[in-house]
Design an enzyme around this catalytic site. Structure first.
Site, PDB file in Angstrom:
ATOM      1  N   VAL A  93      42.145  39.365  27.274  1.00 36.86           N
ATOM      2  CA  VAL A  93      41.842  39.187  25.850  1.00 36.86           C
ATOM      3  C   VAL A  93      41.889  37.723  25.435  1.00 36.86           C
ATOM      4  CG1 VAL A  93      42.604  41.514  25.232  1.00 36.86           C
ATOM      5  CG2 VAL A  93      44.255  39.631  25.164  1.00 36.86           C
ATOM      6  N   ASP A  94      42.632  36.895  26.138  1.00 37.45           N
ATOM      7  CA  ASP A  94      42.750  35.485  25.777  1.00 37.45           C
ATOM      8  C   ASP A  94      41.418  34.771  25.981  1.00 37.45           C
ATOM      9  OD1 ASP A  94      44.174  33.384  24.756  1.00 37.45           O
ATOM     10  OD2 ASP A  94      45.467  33.095  26.495  1.00 37.45           O
ATOM     11  N   ASP A  95      40.862  34.870  27.186  1.00 41.19           N
ATOM     12  CA  ASP A  95      39.548  34.274  27.440  1.00 41.19           C
ATOM     13  C   ASP A  95      38.498  34.878  26.516  1.00 41.19           C
ATOM     14  OD1 ASP A  95      39.278  32.474  30.096  1.00 41.19           O
ATOM     15  OD2 ASP A  95      40.940  33.848  30.295  1.00 41.19           O
TER      16      ASP A  95
END
Length: 657
Positions: A397-399
């Site tokens: 989810v970060d990328d």
């Protein structure tokens, strides 16, 4: 190790928005921008080196000897690199400037010895003396002891019992693959084969390290002295019972479990990007394939081997192996940086670079592919991005938040579907406590960190503040089109409020450390519409200002993961932390405060002739306290991003150049 802080009013060189200083700012931005643009690949992406400690390069040498596939020229270059990293006391650290780590030092010593360094040499003698002073090689961590067992340096009783039959455990059982993190999964599955069958290194030169043990390995009784908690000791008793009962496991059960383990990682081999796209998992898979008799000319085996070599950074006289590569992350952050610069004045060169980058990123989105994240969210449509060139089972989810945010800012209808999918995927990946883990939802079985194998304390992927903040950064941008995301955002904001430290900062799981975490949250709050006068924001702003150093910069060391009293502190300023602090303050409505001006001045004064900046420090944990990284791109695009936003926020009147 403590930073030398002083009231910023004492700083005599504050950046003032005059014509002269505006020109200096413009020139600095232009030089950095042009250099960054020049590093873009023809395909559209950026990828910078991702350096770890000497563990990975040492393991590469050891792998060559395990397999008897020794490239003497490459070995020499890697050995040259390892020699440069040794501390004055003979040890090897997990990050530059850190104290010695016994496991890293053992692996470096073994690699250097097996590469031909004489043990009577000063570097080898000092490393050996340091290891013995720390209790000897028996005090190594679990993964190091497994390597030593495979090289027949310690008995197998010195490592945890890791039977391949764990592949057959039901989901309700206290231990199950779905209950641990993606990185633990991909490392562990091939490792169960190597440990179950007690795989032996070929080790053609038959080199050992008996000299590193205080007590003879076969007589050592304290391999598990690190297990100290009552729960851990309970698991250790169960582990020993399992080892005692191992002869009772029927042969057909072992065959079935082995076949399931092999099929599991073969399905996830991930082509030339490798199992999990991380070095340790890739090596374990390659060695397990070899043990199971998969022929040398087998295409999958050859690809598995080639994937490892793609992690090498080879220079004229030195080489090292990266733990993984970071093109999606680097390209996403570089795109956000250039978008900030382009807000001031549209530039055709920059526009072309951004178009190329975002179109490349669009081709990397994962949609209907199988993925382990679906175990917790089986009905959720895909829409994420991975960290590496390819890692289809493991988007994060970060990328995804960073890439989709850049696509939103591009205001290009061609990315509408990519953005829609990304937003829905992130909204659906929220954990039950309102936060976000990186790769899985609700990966919070914390008792598993007490099993003997988990001495690194990084078996899980629970929600963290930095990742959660990035998620609401994206969802906040989508709220007008998707008011249903408001509940998701509100729950995440509540989670973040609960995670704020008493002094106002937030923990940084994926970047060093509290300055990174605080930057992440303040930027997320800005996008989510949290008012600038919110008490939590004001408290964070006060904390950041209190951590500014006398030179106008900020710095933080990885030691803050061991000692929270050192959070936001370091012996020197870094351009990375200064950039984060400036960006965080700008996101909080502090564009005209003297602390921001001093931070900008620090960045301007520390720019190099080539337009970039240079920080020697490692700037992120792979796993806090046990594994650290240096993102070589961070001291290139983060300062440029901070300067660009400062210029935009202050609406400086810029002369023509």
């Amino acid at each position: 190790m403590l930073n030398q802080t002083s009231p910023i009013s004492n700083v005599s060189y504050l950046f003032i928005g005059t014509t002269r200083s505006s020109s200096k700012l413009n020139c600095a931005i232009d030089r950095a921008k042009e250099h960054l643009l020049s590093l873009q690949s023809n395909e559209g992406y950026w990828v910078f080196e991702l350096e770890a400690d000497c563990t990975i390069p040492a393991e590469y040498i050891l792998m060559m000897h395990y397999m008897d596939e020794i490239n003497e020229s490459l070995q020499t270059k890697i050995a040259n690199y390892i020699r440069t990293q040794q501390n004055s006391d003979g040890s090897y650290s997990l990050y530059q400037g850190g104290s010695g780590d016994i496991s890293c030092t053992i692996k470096a010593y073994y690699a250097m010895k097996i590469a031909g360094d004489p043990i009577q040499s000063v570097p080898m003698t000092s490393a050996r003396d340091w290891i013995l002073s720390q209790g000897g090689a028996a005090r190594a961590n679990v993964l190091t002891r497994i390597m030593l067992a495979m090289f027949e340096q310690i008995p197998w009783r010195g490592v945890p019992f890791i039977p391949v039959e764990v592949m057959l455990l039901p989901k309700w059982f206290p231990f199950h693959l779905e209950k641990i993190s993606y990185w633990a999964r991909t490392v562990l599955v091939p490792l169960t084969i190597l440990c179950t069958f007690k795989a032996k290194a070929r080790n053609p030169k038959k080199i050992g390290i008996a000299e590193l043990f205080v007590t003879a390995p076969d007589k050592e009784k304290n391999y598990f002295s690190h297990v100290t908690t009552p729960l851990g000791k309970g698991f250790l008793v169960l582990e020993r019972m399992g080892r005692f009962m191992e002869p009772l496991i029927p042969g057909f059960v072992r065959k079935r479990a082995t076949r399931k383990a092999l099929n599991w990682f073969i399905e996830r081999l991930n082509g030339l990007d490798g199992l999990g796209a991380i070095f340790t998992a890739m090596v374990n898979a390659y060695e397990a394939m070899d043990y199971l008799g998969i022929p040398v000319d087998n295409e999958q085996r050859q690809i598995a081997r080639a994937s490892i070599d793609r992690l090498l950074v080879i220079k004229d006289d030195m080489a090292y192996c990266q733990p993984c590569v970071s093109p999606i992350w680097d390209t996403g952050l570089a795109s956000l940086t250039l978008q900030e610069i382009d807000r001031h004045q549209k530039d055709p060169h920059t526009q072309k670079a951004l178009k190329s980058a975002l179109h490349w990123l669009a081709t990397k989105q994962l949609k209907d592919e199988p993925g382990d994240w679906r175990n917790q969210r089986p009905n959720l449509p895909g829409g994420g991005w991975a960290f590496q060139f390819g890692n289809s089972y493991y988007p994060d989810v970060d990328d995804t938040a960073v890439v989709a945010y850049a696509m939103i800012q591009a205001d290009n209808k061609n990315f509408a579907d990519n953005i829609e999918r990304a937003g829905a995927w992130i909204a659906g990946m929220q954990s039950s406590n309102g936060g976000y883990g990186a790769f899985d939802a609700d990966n919070t079985h914390f008792y598993l960190n007490h099993i003997p194998f988990a001495d690194h304390g990084a078996l899980l992927d629970p929600p963290t503040a930095d990742v959660s903040a990035r998620c609401i950064m994206l969802l906040g941008k989508l709220l007008k089109q998707h008011p249903e995301y408001q509940t998701v955002i509100d729950r995440c904001i509540e989670y973040l409020r609960n995670q704020q430290e008493m002094d106002g900062c937030w923990f940084g799981r994926w970047g060093t450390n509290y300055i990174y975490g605080t930057w992440s949250v303040l930027v997320g709050f800005e996008s989510a519409g949290v008012p600038k006068n919110d008490p939590g924001i004001r408290k964070a702003v006060a904390w950041l200002k209190s951590r500014q150093r006398v030179d106008g910069g900020w710095g933080e060391g990885n030691y803050s993961y061991n000692n929270t009293k050192c959070r936001g502190q370091f012996y020197t300023s870094t351009v990375f932390h200064t950039s984060l602090a400036v960006l965080a303050l700008l996101a909080s409505g502090e564009a005209r405060c003297p602390e921001v001006k001093a931070g900008v001045n620090y960045l301007l004064n520390n720019q190099q002739a080539d337009g970039f900046w240079k920080d020697p420090s490692f700037n992120a944990p792979g796993f806090p306290k046990v594994f650290y990284l240096k993102y070589h791109g961070y001291d290139k695009f983060f300062p440029l991003w901070a300067l660009g936003r400062y210029r935009n926020e202050n609406r400086l009147s810029l002369p023509n150049h």
